[in-house]
Enzyme design. Sequence first.
Site, PDB file in Angstrom:
ATOM      1  N   GLU A   1      -0.587  -9.015  -1.104  1.00 44.68           N
ATOM      2  CA  GLU A   1      -1.108  -8.454   0.154  1.00 44.68           C
ATOM      3  C   GLU A   1      -2.313  -7.546  -0.142  1.00 44.68           C
ATOM      4  O   GLU A   1      -2.368  -6.380   0.256  1.00 44.68           O
ATOM      5  CB  GLU A   1      -0.033  -7.682   0.930  1.00 44.68           C
ATOM      6  CG  GLU A   1      -0.373  -7.429   2.390  1.00 44.68           C
ATOM      7  CD  GLU A   1       0.663  -6.552   3.096  1.00 44.68           C
ATOM      8  OE1 GLU A   1       0.677  -5.330   2.918  1.00 44.68           O
ATOM      9  OE2 GLU A   1       1.486  -7.136   3.824  1.00 44.68           O
TER      10      GLU A   1
ATOM     11  N   GLU B   1      -1.908   5.237   3.014  1.00 38.03           N
ATOM     12  CA  GLU B   1      -1.913   3.810   2.645  1.00 38.03           C
ATOM     13  C   GLU B   1      -3.306   3.225   2.435  1.00 38.03           C
ATOM     14  O   GLU B   1      -3.511   2.392   1.541  1.00 38.03           O
ATOM     15  CB  GLU B   1      -1.165   2.982   3.693  1.00 38.03           C
ATOM     16  CG  GLU B   1       0.341   3.192   3.700  1.00 38.03           C
ATOM     17  CD  GLU B   1       0.795   4.428   4.466  1.00 38.03           C
ATOM     18  OE1 GLU B   1      -0.061   5.127   5.047  1.00 38.03           O
ATOM     19  OE2 GLU B   1       2.002   4.720   4.492  1.00 38.03           O
TER      20      GLU B   1
ATOM     21  N   ARG C   1       3.014   8.428   8.673  1.00 38.47           N
ATOM     22  CA  ARG C   1       2.751   9.860   8.446  1.00 38.47           C
ATOM     23  C   ARG C   1       1.751  10.427   9.445  1.00 38.47           C
ATOM     24  O   ARG C   1       1.899  11.546   9.914  1.00 38.47           O
ATOM     25  CB  ARG C   1       2.220  10.069   7.021  1.00 38.47           C
ATOM     26  CG  ARG C   1       3.322  10.400   6.030  1.00 38.47           C
ATOM     27  CD  ARG C   1       2.758  10.614   4.636  1.00 38.47           C
ATOM     28  NE  ARG C   1       3.725  11.215   3.752  1.00 38.47           N
ATOM     29  CZ  ARG C   1       4.783  10.584   3.244  1.00 38.47           C
ATOM     30  NH1 ARG C   1       5.033   9.342   3.583  1.00 38.47           N
ATOM     31  NH2 ARG C   1       5.600  11.222   2.420  1.00 38.47           N
TER      32      ARG C   1
ATOM     33  N   HIS D   1      13.637   5.733  11.994  1.00 40.92           N
ATOM     34  CA  HIS D   1      13.433   5.742  10.547  1.00 40.92           C
ATOM     35  C   HIS D   1      14.201   6.908   9.914  1.00 40.92           C
ATOM     36  O   HIS D   1      14.452   7.919  10.560  1.00 40.92           O
ATOM     37  CB  HIS D   1      11.922   5.874  10.297  1.00 40.92           C
ATOM     38  CG  HIS D   1      11.480   5.624   8.881  1.00 40.92           C
ATOM     39  ND1 HIS D   1      11.637   6.553   7.892  1.00 40.92           N
ATOM     40  CD2 HIS D   1      10.868   4.572   8.311  1.00 40.92           C
ATOM     41  CE1 HIS D   1      11.133   6.067   6.756  1.00 40.92           C
ATOM     42  NE2 HIS D   1      10.666   4.859   6.993  1.00 40.92           N
TER      43      HIS D   1
ATOM     44  N   HIS E   1       6.921   5.305  12.431  1.00 40.15           N
ATOM     45  CA  HIS E   1       7.251   6.185  11.304  1.00 40.15           C
ATOM     46  C   HIS E   1       6.049   6.688  10.516  1.00 40.15           C
ATOM     47  O   HIS E   1       6.191   7.479   9.598  1.00 40.15           O
ATOM     48  CB  HIS E   1       8.158   5.437  10.324  1.00 40.15           C
ATOM     49  CG  HIS E   1       7.462   4.297   9.632  1.00 40.15           C
ATOM     50  ND1 HIS E   1       7.388   3.048  10.172  1.00 40.15           N
ATOM     51  CD2 HIS E   1       6.774   4.256   8.467  1.00 40.15           C
ATOM     52  CE1 HIS E   1       6.699   2.272   9.368  1.00 40.15           C
ATOM     53  NE2 HIS E   1       6.297   2.975   8.327  1.00 40.15           N
TER      54      HIS E   1
ATOM     55  N   ASP F   1       0.793  -1.231   0.000  1.00 41.63           N
ATOM     56  CA  ASP F   1       0.000   0.000   0.000  1.00 41.63           C
ATOM     57  C   ASP F   1       0.823   1.278   0.000  1.00 41.63           C
ATOM     58  O   ASP F   1       0.380   2.318   0.455  1.00 41.63           O
ATOM     59  CB  ASP F   1      -0.916  -0.004   1.230  1.00 41.63           C
ATOM     60  CG  ASP F   1      -0.136  -0.234   2.526  1.00 41.63           C
ATOM     61  OD1 ASP F   1       1.102  -0.035   2.511  1.00 41.63           O
ATOM     62  OD2 ASP F   1      -0.755  -0.594   3.534  1.00 41.63           O
TER      63      ASP F   1
HETATM   64  C1  UD1 Z   1       6.965   4.700   3.270  1.00 34.35           C
HETATM   65  C2  UD1 Z   1       5.539   4.309   2.896  1.00 34.35           C
HETATM   66  C3  UD1 Z   1       4.895   3.581   4.079  1.00 34.35           C
HETATM   67  C4  UD1 Z   1       5.759   2.448   4.584  1.00 34.35           C
HETATM   68  C5  UD1 Z   1       7.152   2.969   4.868  1.00 34.35           C
HETATM   69  C6  UD1 Z   1       8.078   1.862   5.346  1.00 34.35           C
HETATM   70  C7  UD1 Z   1       4.328   5.863   1.417  1.00 34.35           C
HETATM   71  C8  UD1 Z   1       3.560   7.119   1.313  1.00 34.35           C
HETATM   72  N1  UD1 Z   1       4.751   5.517   2.628  1.00 34.35           N
HETATM   73  O1  UD1 Z   1       6.879   5.659   4.305  1.00 34.35           O
HETATM   74  O2  UD1 Z   1       3.655   3.068   3.666  1.00 34.35           O
HETATM   75  O3  UD1 Z   1       5.196   1.927   5.756  1.00 34.35           O
HETATM   76  O4  UD1 Z   1       7.678   3.562   3.684  1.00 34.35           O
HETATM   77  O5  UD1 Z   1       9.334   2.374   5.713  1.00 34.35           O
HETATM   78  O6  UD1 Z   1       4.535   5.212   0.426  1.00 34.35           O
HETATM   79  N2  UD1 Z   1      14.498   8.264   3.614  1.00 34.35           N
HETATM   80  C9  UD1 Z   1      15.853   8.210   3.421  1.00 34.35           C
HETATM   81  N3  UD1 Z   1      16.418   7.001   3.107  1.00 34.35           N
HETATM   82  C10 UD1 Z   1      15.687   5.849   3.008  1.00 34.35           C
HETATM   83  C11 UD1 Z   1      14.293   5.912   3.218  1.00 34.35           C
HETATM   84  C12 UD1 Z   1      13.718   7.124   3.514  1.00 34.35           C
HETATM   85  O7  UD1 Z   1      16.552   9.198   3.510  1.00 34.35           O
HETATM   86  O8  UD1 Z   1      16.256   4.807   2.729  1.00 34.35           O
HETATM   87  C13 UD1 Z   1      13.869   9.567   3.964  1.00 34.35           C
HETATM   88  C14 UD1 Z   1      13.690  10.478   2.768  1.00 34.35           C
HETATM   89  O9  UD1 Z   1      14.090  11.736   3.163  1.00 34.35           O
HETATM   90  C15 UD1 Z   1      12.211  10.491   2.550  1.00 34.35           C
HETATM   91  C16 UD1 Z   1      11.646  10.167   3.932  1.00 34.35           C
HETATM   92  O10 UD1 Z   1      12.594   9.315   4.526  1.00 34.35           O
HETATM   93  O11 UD1 Z   1      11.800  11.744   2.131  1.00 34.35           O
HETATM   94  C17 UD1 Z   1      10.305   9.514   3.961  1.00 34.35           C
HETATM   95  O12 UD1 Z   1      10.241   8.412   3.060  1.00 34.35           O
HETATM   96  P1  UD1 Z   1       8.859   8.112   2.276  1.00 34.35           P
HETATM   97  O13 UD1 Z   1       9.074   6.949   1.389  1.00 34.35           O
HETATM   98  O14 UD1 Z   1       8.332   9.354   1.711  1.00 34.35           O
HETATM   99  O15 UD1 Z   1       7.873   7.728   3.441  1.00 34.35           O
HETATM  100  P2  UD1 Z   1       8.032   6.684   4.614  1.00 34.35           P
HETATM  101  O16 UD1 Z   1       7.652   7.387   5.850  1.00 34.35           O
HETATM  102  O17 UD1 Z   1       9.353   6.005   4.553  1.00 34.35           O
END
Ligand code: UD1
Length: 380
Positions: free
Chosen positions: A118, A132, A210, A241, A208, A96
């Site tokens: 899933e 999600e 949103r 995270h 983590h 999701d």
């Molecule tokens: C995302 C998914 C969420 C999932 C989660 C698992 C969406 C909207 N959200 O949320 O469903 O549960 O992943 O982790 O699809 N970042 C890094 N390096 C990384 C990963 C993330 O720097 O390896 C930072 C980036 O700045 C990014 C921020 O984390 O902007 C958030 O990542 P994002 O994928 O937007 O949302 P998640 O909160 O990780």
Amino acid sequence: MLKILTIFGTRPEAIKLAPVVKLLDKTPGVRSRVVVTAQHRQMLDQVLSLFAIKPHADLDIMLHDQTLFEITTRSLLGLEHLLVREKPDLVLVQGDTTTTFAASLAAFYHKFAIGHVEAGLRTLDKYNPFPEEMNRRITTVLADLHFAPTRLAEKNLLRSGISKKQIFLTGNTVTDALKEILKKGTSHAHPILKSFKGREKILLVEAHRRENLGKPMENICTALSRLVQDFPNLSVIFSVHKNPRVRETVYKVLKGQERIHLVEPMDYPTLVNLQKRAYLILTDSGGIQEEAPSLGKPVLVLRKTTERPEGVKAGVAKLVGTEPGKIYHEAMTLITSKEQYEKMSKKANPYGDGRAAERIVEAILYYFGKRKKPPSPFSG
Ligand code: UD1
């Protein structure tokens, strides 16, 4: 040749699709390719190297502090031409995330069949989890093949008007991935554990989502802070995270506090090992809610709702929300009452039996007329 293109972007999708990708690679008559949007960079790469998956293409879309608009448009545009080149018979997506939604939409625009791993998880609350709940509902509408992990997910799909013929009850592939990791042994102890004496009760924390950013995250941290102050044998390991908005709050409230260890997101085997070592797990993560029951660890779910009520029903997880008083009370009960703790720490496997990937691949072959019979359903 049946051309299957698996698209994912984040750590949880990678963990849960790895067993399927590995099996597709070994299946005669199938040409399997992987494309990553890389909505996550470091956290995704950890999983790719762990399972030795080499993507055919990498869109590398991640930006610092990215917005949903950026993830969606950058994924869609990146996939537009790539899908035309690949001409897959089936696009496979999982879960999701915004990558899941954008990849499904891209496949739909090109009229390629979509398989959703899933499928059917629901809270029926539009903004919980955000985005999600809507990502998965939209993916359901676009998909042709729905791999439901549990009986409840199957029911949700039927209620959404999906025909029974398009649904396969498979179990969740997270159990396949977990089994694979456990087979490799538990040598992946987190370095932080070296400083532990062995008698501490470890609270493992990961949050983590949103909808928990800002005040709810601050509340979670406040509860943790009070717990370590009141229970001297308690230590918190908080896997922080990479999201800068998570890090800001967690470091602001908890940095420098005694017996609170803020650690970087670790690789999957280390996280599994830490779950095994933990006394209690507090999380808003979906995957950890699914893994912990297999490891016999109680979970307090830091959310208002969950699309995974199976664990709650089995008595191994509890929905506690994000009010500090409630989190404190529920954790305290499990720390002080042996009876309550034992009740919640029994092993349960409501999510899968480790054969989900096998059923998914069989179902795909059946759908394309390469098998006479569908796989026998998961009986959770
Ligand atoms: C995302 C998914 C969420 C999932 C989660 C698992 C969406 C909207 N959200 O949320 O469903 O549960 O992943 O982790 O699809 N970042 C890094 N390096 C990384 C990963 C993330 O720097 O390896 C930072 C980036 O700045 C990014 C921020 O984390 O902007 C958030 O990542 P994002 O994928 O937007 O949302 P998640 O909160 O990780």
